[in-house]
Design a protein around this motif. Structure first.
Motif, short mmCIF file in Angstrom:
data_model
loop_
_atom_site.label_atom_id
_atom_site.label_comp_id
_atom_site.label_asym_id
_atom_site.label_seq_id
_atom_site.Cartn_x
_atom_site.Cartn_y
_atom_site.Cartn_z
N UNK A 143 0.83 -1.20 0.00
CA UNK A 143 0.00 0.00 0.00
C UNK A 143 0.87 1.25 0.00
N UNK A 144 1.81 1.34 0.92
CA UNK A 144 2.63 2.54 1.03
C UNK A 144 3.60 2.68 -0.14
N UNK A 145 3.99 1.56 -0.75
CA UNK A 145 4.88 1.62 -1.91
C UNK A 145 4.23 2.32 -3.08
N UNK A 146 2.90 2.30 -3.11
CA UNK A 146 2.16 2.97 -4.19
C UNK A 146 1.57 4.29 -3.71
N UNK A 147 1.11 4.33 -2.47
CA UNK A 147 0.44 5.52 -1.94
C UNK A 147 1.37 6.72 -1.83
N UNK A 148 2.56 6.52 -1.30
CA UNK A 148 3.47 7.64 -1.11
C UNK A 148 3.91 8.25 -2.44
N UNK A 149 4.31 7.44 -3.44
CA UNK A 149 4.61 8.06 -4.75
C UNK A 149 3.42 8.79 -5.35
N UNK A 150 2.21 8.25 -5.13
CA UNK A 150 1.01 8.92 -5.64
C UNK A 150 0.86 10.29 -5.02
N UNK A 151 1.10 10.39 -3.71
CA UNK A 151 0.98 11.67 -3.02
C UNK A 151 2.08 12.63 -3.45
N UNK A 152 3.27 12.09 -3.74
CA UNK A 152 4.36 12.94 -4.21
C UNK A 152 4.05 13.56 -5.57
N UNK A 153 3.18 12.91 -6.33
CA UNK A 153 2.72 13.47 -7.60
C UNK A 153 1.50 14.35 -7.38
N UNK A 154 0.60 13.89 -6.50
CA UNK A 154 -0.65 14.60 -6.25
C UNK A 154 -0.42 15.99 -5.65
N UNK A 155 0.47 16.11 -4.68
CA UNK A 155 0.69 17.39 -4.01
C UNK A 155 1.12 18.49 -4.98
N UNK A 156 2.18 18.28 -5.78
CA UNK A 156 2.54 19.31 -6.76
C UNK A 156 1.44 19.57 -7.78
N UNK A 157 0.70 18.53 -8.15
CA UNK A 157 -0.37 18.70 -9.13
C UNK A 157 -1.47 19.60 -8.62
N UNK A 158 -1.65 19.67 -7.30
CA UNK A 158 -2.67 20.53 -6.72
C UNK A 158 -2.14 21.90 -6.33
N UNK A 159 -0.86 21.97 -6.01
CA UNK A 159 -0.28 23.23 -5.54
C UNK A 159 0.25 24.08 -6.69
N UNK A 160 0.98 23.47 -7.61
CA UNK A 160 1.68 24.23 -8.64
C UNK A 160 0.77 25.01 -9.60
N UNK A 161 -0.42 24.50 -9.96
CA UNK A 161 -1.27 25.31 -10.86
C UNK A 161 -1.56 26.70 -10.32
N UNK A 162 -1.88 26.81 -9.04
CA UNK A 162 -2.14 28.12 -8.45
C UNK A 162 -0.88 28.98 -8.42
N UNK A 163 0.24 28.36 -8.08
CA UNK A 163 1.51 29.09 -8.01
C UNK A 163 1.92 29.59 -9.40
N UNK A 164 1.87 28.69 -10.38
CA UNK A 164 2.29 29.05 -11.73
C UNK A 164 1.36 30.07 -12.38
N UNK A 165 0.06 29.94 -12.09
CA UNK A 165 -0.90 30.87 -12.69
C UNK A 165 -0.64 32.29 -12.21
N UNK A 166 -0.48 32.45 -10.90
CA UNK A 166 -0.23 33.79 -10.35
C UNK A 166 1.13 34.31 -10.82
N UNK A 167 2.15 33.46 -10.83
CA UNK A 167 3.48 33.90 -11.27
C UNK A 167 3.46 34.33 -12.73
N UNK A 168 2.78 33.55 -13.57
CA UNK A 168 2.71 33.87 -15.00
C UNK A 168 1.95 35.17 -15.24
N UNK A 169 0.88 35.37 -14.48
CA UNK A 169 0.09 36.58 -14.65
C UNK A 169 0.84 37.82 -14.16
N UNK A 170 1.65 37.64 -13.12
CA UNK A 170 2.50 38.73 -12.65
C UNK A 170 3.47 39.13 -13.76
N UNK A 171 4.10 38.12 -14.34
CA UNK A 171 5.09 38.38 -15.37
C UNK A 171 4.44 38.98 -16.61
#
Length: 218
Positions: A143-171
């Motif tokens: 379970x953890x062999x699959x769950x932890x890698x999934x979360x390592x992908x999931x977290x950036x996938x949820x966080x980075x869109x907001x970060x990149x959108x605001x950064x791009x719009x600033x630029x």
């Protein structure tokens, strides 16, 4: 509109730990069966991530808070299922969501171990697959062999869109002497998008939930 965000930004700047705690709890509760079907965790994470480009929050800590919350939430649900086995799937409150439980089992049987990975990105079964995996006897190491890698992908996938959108719009704005006002406008845009997305997801979940409530016995 900026008057709405000014107090929020000031508060988060003064109490960033509270924002990180909110991120942690949003990710944790989104992974809890039933609770995860009504908590707009993804929306909260996306909205708060919009504060990273302005310096109110630090990206590493945002990712860490979201990731740890997801690991604890998924892990708790898994261990409850693992200890109680299939009995948990026929116990309240899961009995109020028979269709989602059935879909989670079908998802698990279809994809096997990879169901734990894919479910991280598929609401509302995201909140049901970990407990289902435990209930069906999936070994902890697997379970953890699959769950932890999934979360390592999931977290950036949820966080980075907001970060990149605001950064791009600033630029894109390129108005250095209006950065303060521009930042608020772009952040308001992202937060508005997050709210709209959250409402859409909530509506889908409500429709899904209205059809999964247990039928009254004759």
């Amino acid at each position: 509109m900026t008057s709405f965000l000014d107090p929020l930004i000031s508060f988060v700047s003064a109490h960033p730990w509270l924002a990180y705690l909110t991120l942690f709890l949003a990710a944790l509760l989104e992974a809890v069966p039933v609770v995860g079907s009504v908590i707009p965790g993804s929306t909260i994470i996306l909205a708060l991530s919009a504060l990273v480009p302005g310096g109110e929050l630090a990206l590493p800590w945002v990712l860490l808070a979201a990731g740890l919350g997801a690991v604890l939430g998924d892990g708790t649900a898994y261990w409850i299922g693992y200890r109680q086995q299939r009995e948990i799937l026929t116990t309240w409150p899961l009995t109020n969501y028979p269709r989602v439980v059935e879909q989670s089992e079908s998802f698990f049987h279809r994809f096997g171990t990879w169901a734990v990975f894919f479910a991280r990105f598929v609401p509302p079964i995201r909140a049901f697959v970990p407990v289902t995996a435990g209930a069906l006897g999936m070994p902890p190491a697997k379970f953890y062999a699959v769950n932890i890698p999934a979360i390592l992908v999931w977290a950036p996938a949820h966080v980075l869109p907001g970060v990149l959108a605001v950064s791009a719009l600033h630029e894109y704005a390129g108005l250095h002497h209006h950065v303060h006002v521009g930042k608020h406008i772009w952040m308001l845009t992202v937060v508005g998008f997050a709210i709209a997305l959250g409402l859409a997801i909530w509506t889908v979940r409500r429709r899904h939930g209205s059809g999964v409530a247990a039928k009254p016995r004759a």
